[in-house]
Design a protein around this motif. Structure first.
Motif, PDB file in Angstrom:
ATOM      1  N   THR A  99       0.814  -1.222   0.000  1.00 37.38           N
ATOM      2  CA  THR A  99       0.000   0.000   0.000  1.00 37.38           C
ATOM      3  C   THR A  99       0.849   1.275   0.000  1.00 37.38           C
TER       4      THR A  99
ATOM      5  N   THR B  27      -5.162   3.652   4.387  1.00 37.85           N
ATOM      6  CA  THR B  27      -6.420   3.351   5.075  1.00 37.85           C
ATOM      7  C   THR B  27      -6.604   4.272   6.293  1.00 37.85           C
TER       8      THR B  27
ATOM      9  N   ASN C 143      -8.463  -2.635   9.202  1.00 36.31           N
ATOM     10  CA  ASN C 143      -8.600  -1.896   7.940  1.00 36.31           C
ATOM     11  C   ASN C 143      -7.328  -2.036   7.103  1.00 36.31           C
TER      12      ASN C 143
ATOM     13  N   ALA D 192      -6.914  -4.195   3.522  1.00 38.20           N
ATOM     14  CA  ALA D 192      -6.569  -3.475   2.291  1.00 38.20           C
ATOM     15  C   ALA D 192      -5.251  -3.979   1.704  1.00 38.20           C
TER      16      ALA D 192
ATOM     17  N   ALA E  17      -5.627  -7.354   0.126  1.00 38.73           N
ATOM     18  CA  ALA E  17      -6.325  -7.260  -1.164  1.00 38.73           C
ATOM     19  C   ALA E  17      -5.349  -6.837  -2.250  1.00 38.73           C
ATOM     20  N   ARG E  18      -4.561  -5.838  -1.952  1.00 36.50           N
ATOM     21  CA  ARG E  18      -3.630  -5.320  -2.965  1.00 36.50           C
ATOM     22  C   ARG E  18      -2.535  -6.346  -3.292  1.00 36.50           C
TER      23      ARG E  18
ATOM     24  N   SER F  55     -13.175  -2.310   6.947  1.00 31.81           N
ATOM     25  CA  SER F  55     -12.514  -3.605   6.735  1.00 31.81           C
ATOM     26  C   SER F  55     -13.308  -4.445   5.751  1.00 31.81           C
TER      27      SER F  55
ATOM     28  N   TYR G 147     -12.915  -4.566   1.973  1.00 34.05           N
ATOM     29  CA  TYR G 147     -11.729  -5.196   1.378  1.00 34.05           C
ATOM     30  C   TYR G 147     -11.725  -6.716   1.506  1.00 34.05           C
ATOM     31  N   THR G 148     -12.458  -7.249   2.470  1.00 26.55           N
ATOM     32  CA  THR G 148     -12.406  -8.694   2.722  1.00 26.55           C
ATOM     33  C   THR G 148     -13.789  -9.232   3.078  1.00 26.55           C
TER      34      THR G 148
END
Ligand SMILES: Cc1ncc(COP(=O)(O)O)c(C=O)c1O
Ligand SMILES: [Zn+2]
Length: 451
Positions: free
Chosen positions: A116, A148, A181, A185, A188-189, A210, A213-214
Protein backbone atom coordinates in the motif's frame (compact mmCIF):
# COMPACT_ATOMS: atom_id res chain seq x y z
CA UNK A 1 13.71 -21.37 10.71
CA UNK A 2 10.40 -22.21 12.28
CA UNK A 3 7.00 -22.28 10.67
CA UNK A 4 4.53 -19.45 10.68
CA UNK A 5 2.31 -21.28 13.09
CA UNK A 6 4.30 -23.10 15.72
CA UNK A 7 5.87 -20.22 17.63
CA UNK A 8 2.51 -18.77 18.47
CA UNK A 9 2.24 -21.61 20.97
CA UNK A 10 4.72 -19.79 23.17
CA UNK A 11 2.48 -16.75 23.51
CA UNK A 12 2.94 -15.47 27.03
CA UNK A 13 0.71 -12.48 27.64
CA UNK A 14 0.30 -11.81 31.33
CA UNK A 15 -2.79 -13.27 33.01
CA UNK A 16 -5.59 -10.77 33.01
CA UNK A 17 -7.53 -10.69 36.29
CA UNK A 18 -9.98 -8.14 34.87
CA UNK A 19 -11.09 -10.71 32.31
CA UNK A 20 -10.83 -13.89 34.29
CA UNK A 21 -13.45 -16.38 33.22
CA UNK A 22 -14.06 -14.86 29.78
CA UNK A 23 -11.39 -17.03 28.10
CA UNK A 24 -9.18 -19.81 29.41
CA UNK A 25 -5.67 -18.54 30.18
CA UNK A 26 -4.06 -21.21 28.05
CA UNK A 27 -6.70 -21.89 25.44
CA UNK A 28 -6.05 -25.12 23.64
CA UNK A 29 -4.94 -28.18 25.49
CA UNK A 30 -7.31 -30.45 23.49
CA UNK A 31 -5.58 -29.96 20.17
CA UNK A 32 -2.30 -31.61 19.27
CA UNK A 33 0.35 -29.17 18.03
CA UNK A 34 0.47 -29.51 14.23
CA UNK A 35 3.82 -30.30 12.70
CA UNK A 36 4.20 -27.68 9.99
CA UNK A 37 7.00 -27.75 7.43
CA UNK A 38 9.71 -25.08 7.59
CA UNK A 39 9.35 -22.31 5.00
CA UNK A 40 12.25 -21.68 2.62
CA UNK A 41 13.50 -18.11 2.89
CA UNK A 42 15.49 -16.45 0.10
CA UNK A 43 18.78 -14.59 0.58
CA UNK A 44 18.20 -10.96 1.62
CA UNK A 45 14.54 -11.57 2.51
CA UNK A 46 14.85 -9.35 5.59
CA UNK A 47 17.30 -6.75 4.27
CA UNK A 48 19.95 -5.71 6.79
CA UNK A 49 18.18 -7.41 9.71
CA UNK A 50 20.52 -9.88 11.41
CA UNK A 51 18.46 -11.73 14.02
CA UNK A 52 15.63 -11.55 16.49
CA UNK A 53 16.92 -10.53 19.89
CA UNK A 54 15.20 -10.85 23.28
CA UNK A 55 14.49 -7.48 24.90
CA UNK A 56 14.84 -9.06 28.34
CA UNK A 57 17.89 -11.37 28.17
CA UNK A 58 19.50 -10.51 24.83
CA UNK A 59 19.30 -14.10 23.55
CA UNK A 60 19.27 -14.14 19.74
CA UNK A 61 17.33 -16.41 17.42
CA UNK A 62 17.15 -16.75 13.66
CA UNK A 63 14.85 -14.36 11.78
CA UNK A 64 11.47 -16.05 11.45
CA UNK A 65 7.88 -16.12 12.67
CA UNK A 66 8.68 -15.98 16.38
CA UNK A 67 7.90 -13.36 18.95
CA UNK A 68 8.76 -14.89 22.33
CA UNK A 69 12.26 -15.72 23.57
CA UNK A 70 12.79 -19.49 23.87
CA UNK A 71 14.96 -18.87 26.98
CA UNK A 72 12.84 -16.45 29.04
CA UNK A 73 9.61 -15.76 27.05
CA UNK A 74 10.57 -12.08 26.75
CA UNK A 75 9.51 -10.27 23.56
CA UNK A 76 11.77 -10.57 20.52
CA UNK A 77 12.73 -7.60 18.37
CA UNK A 78 14.65 -7.21 15.14
CA UNK A 79 18.35 -6.33 15.31
CA UNK A 80 20.48 -5.27 12.35
CA UNK A 81 23.92 -5.09 10.85
CA UNK A 82 23.47 -1.66 9.35
CA UNK A 83 25.72 -0.61 6.48
CA UNK A 84 26.73 3.05 6.17
CA UNK A 85 23.56 4.95 5.28
CA UNK A 86 23.55 8.58 4.12
CA UNK A 87 20.87 11.26 4.11
CA UNK A 88 21.29 11.56 0.34
CA UNK A 89 20.55 7.85 -0.18
CA UNK A 90 17.37 8.13 1.83
CA UNK A 91 16.28 11.37 0.15
CA UNK A 92 16.71 9.73 -3.27
CA UNK A 93 14.22 7.00 -2.31
CA UNK A 94 10.47 6.89 -2.96
CA UNK A 95 8.07 9.23 -1.09
CA UNK A 96 6.89 6.47 1.23
CA UNK A 97 8.31 4.26 4.00
CA UNK A 98 10.48 2.31 1.56
CA UNK A 99 12.90 5.26 1.44
CA UNK A 100 14.07 3.74 4.77
CA UNK A 101 14.38 0.20 3.36
CA UNK A 102 17.98 -0.09 4.60
CA UNK A 103 16.73 0.44 8.17
CA UNK A 104 13.79 -2.00 7.98
CA UNK A 105 13.55 -5.83 7.88
CA UNK A 106 12.53 -5.84 4.21
CA UNK A 107 14.39 -6.84 1.03
CA UNK A 108 16.04 -4.28 -1.24
CA UNK A 109 13.56 -5.10 -4.02
CA UNK A 110 10.61 -4.27 -1.75
CA UNK A 111 9.20 -1.66 -4.13
CA UNK A 112 8.67 -4.31 -6.80
CA UNK A 113 5.94 -6.13 -4.83
CA UNK A 114 2.44 -4.69 -4.54
CA UNK A 115 1.94 -3.02 -1.18
CA UNK A 116 0.00 0.00 0.00
CA UNK A 117 3.09 2.25 0.00
CA UNK A 118 2.23 4.17 3.18
CA UNK A 119 4.18 6.91 4.86
CA UNK A 120 5.92 10.19 4.18
CA UNK A 121 2.81 11.85 5.53
CA UNK A 122 2.82 15.58 6.17
CA UNK A 123 4.47 17.21 9.17
CA UNK A 124 2.43 20.37 9.71
CA UNK A 125 3.56 23.42 11.65
CA UNK A 126 0.63 23.89 13.99
CA UNK A 127 0.91 27.59 14.88
CA UNK A 128 -2.75 28.09 15.77
CA UNK A 129 -2.83 25.15 18.18
CA UNK A 130 0.55 26.24 19.57
CA UNK A 131 -0.83 29.71 20.29
CA UNK A 132 -3.96 28.25 21.87
CA UNK A 133 -1.88 26.07 24.20
CA UNK A 134 0.90 28.58 24.82
CA UNK A 135 3.63 26.57 23.09
CA UNK A 136 6.54 28.16 21.27
CA UNK A 137 6.78 25.59 18.45
CA UNK A 138 4.41 22.72 17.68
CA UNK A 139 4.15 20.26 14.80
CA UNK A 140 1.48 17.70 13.95
CA UNK A 141 2.66 14.52 12.29
CA UNK A 142 -0.53 13.74 10.40
CA UNK A 143 -0.83 10.01 9.74
CA UNK A 144 -4.53 10.23 8.93
CA UNK A 145 -3.59 10.52 5.25
CA UNK A 146 -2.16 7.01 4.94
CA UNK A 147 -3.91 4.61 2.50
CA UNK A 148 -6.42 3.35 5.08
CA UNK A 149 -6.21 6.52 7.17
CA UNK A 150 -4.12 5.47 10.13
CA UNK A 151 -0.49 4.81 11.04
CA UNK A 152 -1.27 1.08 10.96
CA UNK A 153 -0.54 1.01 7.21
CA UNK A 154 3.12 1.42 8.15
CA UNK A 155 3.32 -1.63 10.40
CA UNK A 156 1.18 -3.71 8.07
CA UNK A 157 3.41 -2.94 5.08
CA UNK A 158 6.39 -4.39 6.98
CA UNK A 159 4.38 -7.38 8.23
CA UNK A 160 3.15 -8.05 4.70
CA UNK A 161 6.73 -8.19 3.45
CA UNK A 162 7.65 -10.71 6.17
CA UNK A 163 4.52 -12.75 5.49
CA UNK A 164 5.32 -12.86 1.81
CA UNK A 165 8.96 -13.84 2.38
CA UNK A 166 7.87 -16.58 4.78
CA UNK A 167 5.40 -17.94 2.25
CA UNK A 168 2.25 -17.17 4.26
CA UNK A 169 -1.02 -18.25 2.71
CA UNK A 170 -3.28 -16.11 4.90
CA UNK A 171 -2.75 -12.60 6.27
CA UNK A 172 -4.58 -12.01 9.55
CA UNK A 173 -4.83 -9.94 12.75
CA UNK A 174 -6.75 -9.28 15.93
CA UNK A 175 -7.51 -5.56 15.91
CA UNK A 176 -9.07 -2.61 17.70
CA UNK A 177 -10.18 -1.41 14.24
CA UNK A 178 -7.51 0.44 12.33
CA UNK A 179 -5.21 -2.53 12.05
CA UNK A 180 -8.04 -4.61 10.56
CA UNK A 181 -8.60 -1.90 7.94
CA UNK A 182 -4.91 -1.85 7.04
CA UNK A 183 -4.51 -5.64 6.92
CA UNK A 184 -7.63 -6.14 4.81
CA UNK A 185 -6.57 -3.47 2.29
CA UNK A 186 -2.93 -4.59 2.06
CA UNK A 187 -3.94 -8.23 1.62
CA UNK A 188 -6.32 -7.26 -1.16
CA UNK A 189 -3.63 -5.32 -2.97
CA UNK A 190 -1.06 -8.10 -2.48
CA UNK A 191 -3.49 -10.82 -3.55
CA UNK A 192 -3.23 -12.71 -0.24
CA UNK A 193 -6.48 -13.80 1.47
CA UNK A 194 -7.13 -11.95 4.72
CA UNK A 195 -9.03 -12.83 7.88
CA UNK A 196 -9.44 -10.02 10.41
CA UNK A 197 -10.81 -10.31 13.94
CA UNK A 198 -12.37 -7.40 15.84
CA UNK A 199 -14.42 -6.88 19.01
CA UNK A 200 -18.09 -7.04 17.98
CA UNK A 201 -18.89 -3.64 19.55
CA UNK A 202 -16.46 -1.74 17.31
CA UNK A 203 -17.57 1.48 15.61
CA UNK A 204 -19.60 0.77 12.45
CA UNK A 205 -17.36 2.83 10.11
CA UNK A 206 -14.33 0.81 11.20
CA UNK A 207 -16.18 -2.44 10.53
CA UNK A 208 -17.21 -1.24 7.07
CA UNK A 209 -13.69 -0.01 6.34
CA UNK A 210 -12.51 -3.60 6.74
CA UNK A 211 -15.45 -5.40 5.17
CA UNK A 212 -15.13 -3.54 1.88
CA UNK A 213 -11.73 -5.20 1.38
CA UNK A 214 -12.41 -8.69 2.72
CA UNK A 215 -15.36 -11.06 3.10
CA UNK A 216 -13.67 -12.59 6.15
CA UNK A 217 -14.21 -9.96 8.85
CA UNK A 218 -14.90 -11.83 12.09
CA UNK A 219 -16.65 -9.94 14.92
CA UNK A 220 -15.95 -11.56 18.29
CA UNK A 221 -18.12 -11.14 21.37
CA UNK A 222 -15.52 -9.85 23.80
CA UNK A 223 -12.87 -7.21 24.38
CA UNK A 224 -9.77 -6.75 22.25
CA UNK A 225 -7.83 -8.78 24.81
CA UNK A 226 -10.24 -11.70 24.23
CA UNK A 227 -9.83 -11.31 20.47
CA UNK A 228 -6.06 -11.30 20.89
CA UNK A 229 -6.10 -14.55 22.85
CA UNK A 230 -8.28 -16.16 20.21
CA UNK A 231 -5.87 -15.02 17.50
CA UNK A 232 -2.92 -16.56 19.36
CA UNK A 233 -4.79 -19.85 19.51
CA UNK A 234 -5.64 -19.80 15.81
CA UNK A 235 -2.05 -18.86 14.93
CA UNK A 236 -0.94 -22.01 16.75
CA UNK A 237 -3.41 -24.21 14.91
CA UNK A 238 -3.50 -23.01 11.33
CA UNK A 239 -0.53 -23.61 9.06
CA UNK A 240 0.71 -20.69 6.97
CA UNK A 241 -1.24 -17.93 8.70
CA UNK A 242 0.70 -14.73 9.32
CA UNK A 243 -0.96 -12.85 12.17
CA UNK A 244 0.70 -9.46 11.78
CA UNK A 245 0.75 -8.56 15.47
CA UNK A 246 1.14 -12.09 16.84
CA UNK A 247 3.56 -14.46 15.08
CA UNK A 248 5.20 -11.83 12.84
CA UNK A 249 4.96 -9.07 15.47
CA UNK A 250 8.71 -8.24 15.53
CA UNK A 251 8.61 -7.40 11.80
CA UNK A 252 5.28 -5.54 12.11
CA UNK A 253 6.52 -3.42 15.00
CA UNK A 254 9.51 -2.14 13.02
CA UNK A 255 7.12 -0.28 10.69
CA UNK A 256 6.40 2.28 13.42
CA UNK A 257 10.07 3.32 13.34
CA UNK A 258 9.32 5.14 10.10
CA UNK A 259 7.27 7.73 12.04
CA UNK A 260 10.42 8.65 13.96
CA UNK A 261 12.60 8.68 10.82
CA UNK A 262 10.14 10.90 8.98
CA UNK A 263 9.75 13.39 11.82
CA UNK A 264 13.54 13.81 12.00
CA UNK A 265 13.98 14.02 8.22
CA UNK A 266 11.09 16.48 7.81
CA UNK A 267 12.50 18.71 10.56
CA UNK A 268 15.64 18.96 8.42
CA UNK A 269 17.48 15.97 9.88
CA UNK A 270 17.26 16.84 13.54
CA UNK A 271 15.46 15.53 16.61
CA UNK A 272 12.53 17.36 18.21
CA UNK A 273 12.64 18.16 21.94
CA UNK A 274 9.34 16.52 22.91
CA UNK A 275 6.98 14.02 21.23
CA UNK A 276 3.46 13.06 22.37
CA UNK A 277 2.30 9.60 21.20
CA UNK A 278 -0.91 7.62 21.86
CA UNK A 279 -0.49 4.29 23.64
CA UNK A 280 -2.57 1.12 23.18
CA UNK A 281 -0.20 -1.88 23.12
CA UNK A 282 2.67 0.62 23.37
CA UNK A 283 4.44 -0.73 20.29
CA UNK A 284 4.38 2.53 18.35
CA UNK A 285 5.89 4.61 21.16
CA UNK A 286 8.73 2.15 21.78
CA UNK A 287 9.59 2.03 18.07
CA UNK A 288 9.62 5.80 17.62
CA UNK A 289 12.21 5.90 20.41
CA UNK A 290 14.18 3.07 18.75
CA UNK A 291 14.14 5.00 15.46
CA UNK A 292 15.50 8.19 17.00
CA UNK A 293 18.31 6.30 18.70
CA UNK A 294 19.17 4.51 15.43
CA UNK A 295 19.39 7.84 13.59
CA UNK A 296 21.89 9.07 16.17
CA UNK A 297 23.93 5.84 16.02
CA UNK A 298 24.03 6.00 12.22
CA UNK A 299 25.21 9.64 12.34
CA UNK A 300 22.13 10.84 10.43
CA UNK A 301 21.16 13.35 13.15
CA UNK A 302 23.06 15.05 15.93
CA UNK A 303 22.59 13.55 19.36
CA UNK A 304 20.56 15.56 21.85
CA UNK A 305 18.10 14.83 24.64
CA UNK A 306 14.44 14.36 23.75
CA UNK A 307 11.40 13.58 25.89
CA UNK A 308 8.71 11.08 24.98
CA UNK A 309 5.17 11.38 26.39
CA UNK A 310 2.49 8.67 26.22
CA UNK A 311 -1.25 9.42 25.91
CA UNK A 312 -4.11 7.20 27.08
CA UNK A 313 -7.85 7.49 27.66
CA UNK A 314 -8.71 7.25 31.35
CA UNK A 315 -11.17 4.41 30.64
CA UNK A 316 -8.24 2.29 29.48
CA UNK A 317 -5.13 3.71 31.10
CA UNK A 318 -3.13 0.86 32.63
CA UNK A 319 0.19 2.44 31.61
CA UNK A 320 -0.65 5.94 32.84
CA UNK A 321 -1.86 4.43 36.11
CA UNK A 322 1.42 2.59 36.63
CA UNK A 323 3.37 5.71 35.66
CA UNK A 324 1.51 7.87 38.17
CA UNK A 325 1.80 5.26 40.92
CA UNK A 326 5.55 5.07 40.34
CA UNK A 327 5.45 1.29 39.87
CA UNK A 328 6.94 -0.93 37.16
CA UNK A 329 4.20 -3.55 36.93
CA UNK A 330 1.16 -2.87 34.77
CA UNK A 331 -2.17 -4.10 36.07
CA UNK A 332 -4.50 -5.13 33.21
CA UNK A 333 -7.88 -3.36 33.06
CA UNK A 334 -11.21 -3.91 31.37
CA UNK A 335 -11.56 -1.01 28.90
CA UNK A 336 -14.47 1.44 29.02
CA UNK A 337 -13.82 4.43 26.77
CA UNK A 338 -14.92 5.98 23.47
CA UNK A 339 -11.28 5.72 22.35
CA UNK A 340 -11.81 2.17 21.15
CA UNK A 341 -8.68 2.12 19.00
CA UNK A 342 -6.66 2.53 22.20
CA UNK A 343 -8.72 0.03 24.21
CA UNK A 344 -6.10 -2.60 24.99
CA UNK A 345 -6.41 -3.54 28.65
CA UNK A 346 -3.31 -5.72 28.76
CA UNK A 347 -0.67 -3.84 26.73
CA UNK A 348 2.18 -6.04 25.48
CA UNK A 349 4.74 -3.21 25.43
CA UNK A 350 3.44 -1.26 28.43
CA UNK A 351 6.51 -1.81 30.61
CA UNK A 352 8.79 -0.56 27.84
CA UNK A 353 6.64 2.56 27.44
CA UNK A 354 7.04 3.24 31.16
CA UNK A 355 10.78 2.81 30.91
CA UNK A 356 11.14 5.12 27.88
CA UNK A 357 8.92 7.88 29.26
CA UNK A 358 10.76 7.81 32.59
CA UNK A 359 14.24 7.55 31.06
CA UNK A 360 13.71 10.44 28.64
CA UNK A 361 12.09 12.72 31.22
CA UNK A 362 8.63 12.48 29.66
CA UNK A 363 5.44 11.19 31.27
CA UNK A 364 2.32 9.11 30.60
CA UNK A 365 -0.94 11.07 30.89
CA UNK A 366 -4.61 10.15 30.54
CA UNK A 367 -7.80 12.07 29.81
CA UNK A 368 -11.53 11.35 30.17
CA UNK A 369 -13.92 10.85 27.26
CA UNK A 370 -15.21 14.45 27.37
CA UNK A 371 -11.64 15.69 27.04
CA UNK A 372 -11.14 13.27 24.13
CA UNK A 373 -14.13 14.84 22.34
CA UNK A 374 -12.83 18.32 23.13
CA UNK A 375 -9.39 17.31 21.82
CA UNK A 376 -10.91 16.26 18.49
CA UNK A 377 -12.67 19.62 18.14
CA UNK A 378 -9.63 21.59 19.27
CA UNK A 379 -7.42 20.07 16.55
CA UNK A 380 -10.15 20.44 13.93
CA UNK A 381 -10.85 24.09 14.71
CA UNK A 382 -7.25 25.22 15.11
CA UNK A 383 -5.53 23.25 12.35
CA UNK A 384 -8.22 21.88 10.02
CA UNK A 385 -7.35 18.27 10.86
CA UNK A 386 -10.17 15.86 11.70
CA UNK A 387 -8.71 13.20 13.96
CA UNK A 388 -10.30 10.11 15.47
CA UNK A 389 -10.65 9.41 19.18
CA UNK A 390 -7.00 8.32 19.45
CA UNK A 391 -5.89 11.73 18.16
CA UNK A 392 -8.42 13.46 20.42
CA UNK A 393 -6.82 11.60 23.30
CA UNK A 394 -3.34 12.67 22.24
CA UNK A 395 -4.21 16.34 21.75
CA UNK A 396 -6.11 16.43 25.05
CA UNK A 397 -3.13 14.84 26.83
CA UNK A 398 -0.83 17.41 25.21
CA UNK A 399 -3.05 20.18 26.62
CA UNK A 400 -3.11 18.58 30.07
CA UNK A 401 0.66 18.06 30.08
CA UNK A 402 1.23 21.73 29.23
CA UNK A 403 -1.23 22.88 31.90
CA UNK A 404 0.39 20.71 34.56
CA UNK A 405 3.85 21.92 33.60
CA UNK A 406 5.16 18.45 32.73
CA UNK A 407 5.65 19.43 29.11
CA UNK A 408 7.92 22.43 28.59
CA UNK A 409 6.14 25.06 26.45
CA UNK A 410 9.45 26.62 25.44
CA UNK A 411 10.67 23.43 23.76
CA UNK A 412 9.80 22.26 20.25
CA UNK A 413 7.04 19.65 20.39
CA UNK A 414 5.64 17.10 17.93
CA UNK A 415 2.23 15.51 18.45
CA UNK A 416 1.32 12.44 16.40
CA UNK A 417 -2.15 12.22 14.87
CA UNK A 418 -2.44 8.49 14.19
CA UNK A 419 -5.94 8.24 12.72
CA UNK A 420 -8.87 9.77 10.87
CA UNK A 421 -12.02 11.33 12.35
CA UNK A 422 -14.38 10.01 9.69
CA UNK A 423 -13.99 6.56 11.27
CA UNK A 424 -15.27 7.70 14.68
CA UNK A 425 -17.99 10.17 13.71
CA UNK A 426 -20.20 9.16 16.64
CA UNK A 427 -17.69 10.62 19.09
CA UNK A 428 -18.56 14.17 18.03
CA UNK A 429 -21.91 13.68 16.25
CA UNK A 430 -23.84 15.10 19.20
CA UNK A 431 -21.44 18.03 19.71
CA UNK A 432 -21.51 19.54 16.21
CA UNK A 433 -24.05 20.13 13.44
CA UNK A 434 -25.78 22.88 11.52
CA UNK A 435 -25.86 26.22 13.35
CA UNK A 436 -29.27 26.82 11.74
CA UNK A 437 -31.68 25.15 9.32
CA UNK A 438 -33.34 27.78 7.12
CA UNK A 439 -35.48 28.33 4.04
CA UNK A 440 -33.45 29.30 0.96
CA UNK A 441 -33.86 33.08 1.30
CA UNK A 442 -31.48 35.90 2.20
CA UNK A 443 -33.92 37.13 4.83
CA UNK A 444 -33.97 33.75 6.51
CA UNK A 445 -30.18 33.71 6.58
CA UNK A 446 -29.79 37.21 8.06
CA UNK A 447 -32.38 36.27 10.70
CA UNK A 448 -29.97 33.64 12.04
CA UNK A 449 -27.44 36.30 13.01
CA UNK A 450 -24.68 34.35 11.24
CA UNK A 451 -23.93 37.03 8.63
C1 LIG B 1 -5.31 5.29 15.65
C2 LIG B 1 -4.43 4.53 16.59
N1 LIG B 1 -3.51 5.21 17.27
C3 LIG B 1 -2.68 4.60 18.14
C4 LIG B 1 -2.74 3.24 18.37
C5 LIG B 1 -1.81 2.64 19.38
O1 LIG B 1 -0.84 1.81 18.83
P1 LIG B 1 0.04 0.82 19.70
O2 LIG B 1 -0.78 -0.42 19.89
O3 LIG B 1 1.24 0.59 18.86
O4 LIG B 1 0.34 1.49 21.01
C6 LIG B 1 -3.69 2.49 17.68
C7 LIG B 1 -3.77 1.04 17.90
O5 LIG B 1 -4.62 0.35 17.42
C8 LIG B 1 -4.55 3.14 16.76
O6 LIG B 1 -5.49 2.49 16.06
ZN1 LIG C 1 15.02 -13.90 26.72
Amino acid sequence: MTTLATEAQTHSSAPDPAQAGSQPEDPKPDHPKPDHPKPEVREGAFGNARALSCRECGHEVELGPQYACPECFGPLEVTYDFPAVTRAQIEAGPPNIWRYQALLPVPDDITESPNTEPGFTRLLKADNLARELGLSALWVKDDSTNPTNSFKDRVVACALSAARELGAKVFACPSTGNLANAVAAAGARAGIPTVVFIPADLERPKQINSAVYTDRLVAVNGTYDDVNRLASEIAGEEEGWAFVNVNVRPFYAEGSKTLGYEIAEQLGWRLPDQIVIPVASGSQLTKVDKALRELVTLGLVEDKPYRIFGAQATGCSPVATAYKAGVDAIRPVKPDTIAKSLAIGNPADGVYVLDICRRTGGAVEDVGDDEVRAGILLLARTEGIFTETAGGTTVACLKKLVESGRLDPALETVVINTGMGLKTLDAVADSVGPAATIDPSYAAFTATGLA
